[in-house]
Design a protein around this motif. Structure first.
Motif: not given
Length: 288
Positions: A244-248, A268-273, A278-288
């Motif tokens: 939620a915080r990354i999406l914000a 990074t480990r826990q978020f990917k699991a 990864t958090p960075a990949a999630f952020r990129r996917a959310a911005s596309e």
């Protein structure tokens, strides 16, 4: 994509006739895949985890042979609950989308969303039911798989599971008092404490003290009630808050700190699991 040896995915993967054209890791052992198959015989024994299956194409000429023989159709849904055994004959080409959830995750999500004891949850063994309102969700999952879009697939997964948990003809909730586990009031106090202290170190002893139990008995009772260990729930809630915080739009370093992760690498480990990204990949996917 790793899966338990007795999952539907593993059985299909071992079949020379079945082929998966796409798959996505959705975190915490959850995943989805597109399969094609024809001219096959499948026997599932004591399945690990729950599988939700939807026929995108075909289904006619597919029979469950250990029950009254009824063939499928495009748009039909099946549910393979944890522990199920079944036998199937496939005589014509088909394409289907599958959603896989470990039993622990299914029970955790049920307990969180309904505030009921996870021991009270059971899932029906469903062979060929019209998908109804879930048809659009399964087709959206199919599209997300084809586009390799784990963020969209994750959101669709939540919709599917919520619909199934809310459907009395598919999932059943025992209304009688379940033996074992924490009381409703104690479970709520513990979960509320976890939610309010996600940015801090949460110790097992602190949670056990809230429940007025020894650490050993608390951990066992908590898992019976919530479907996962205390650490499992804490990690799941931290990952959900981080999403939620990354999406914000918050900075990843601040997200890691505010969600209680001990370091950026731990985050990074826990978020990917928990999400498959990864958090960075999630952020990129959310911005596309």
């Amino acid at each position: 994509m790793k899966s338990p040896s007795h999952s539907v995915y593993s059985y299909l993967y071992a079949s020379p006739s079945a082929s998966h054209t796409a798959s996505l890791d959705l975190g915490f052992g959850r995943s989805c895949a597109i399969w094609t198959n024809s001219d096959d015989y499948m026997r599932y024994d004591q399945l690990s985890g729950h599988t939700f299956s939807f026929y995108v194409r075909g289904g006619e000429g597919v029979w469950r042979v250990d029950e009254r023989p009824v063939e499928g159709w495009p748009g039909a849904m099946c549910i393979f609950p944890h522990g199920q055994s079944s036998e199937w004959r496939i005589t014509r080409p088909l394409e289907m989308v599958h959603l896989y959830l470990p039993d622990t995750e299914m029970r955790r999500m049920f307990s969180e969303w309904t505030e009921r004891d996870s021991l009270s949850f059971s899932l029906a063994d469903v062979t060929y039911q019209p998908a109804g309102g879930l048809k659009s969700s399964f087709m959206a999952l199919h599209a997300a798989l084809q586009e390799s879009d784990p963020l969209r697939a994750d959101m669709v997964m939540m919709d599917v599971v919520h619909h199934i948990i809310s459907n009395d003809s598919i999932s059943a909730v025992r209304l009688d008092r379940v033996k074992g586990g924490l009381s409703t009031r104690t479970r709520k106090r513990v979960v509320d404490y976890i939610e309010c202290h996600l940015d801090e170190v949460i110790r097992l002893k602190d949670l056990a003290d809230i429940a007025d139990l020894s650490e050993f008995h608390f951990q066992r009772s908590f898992k019976e009630s919530c479907g996962v260990t205390p650490q499992g729930l804490i990690t799941a809630r931290r990952v959900e808050r981080a999403r939620a915080r990354i999406l914000a739009g918050d900075a990843l370093s601040q997200v890691a700190l505010d969600c209680g992760f001990s370091s950026q690498s731990h985050f990074t480990r826990q978020f990917k699991a928990g999400t498959g990204m990864t958090p960075a990949a999630f952020r990129r996917a959310a911005s596309e």
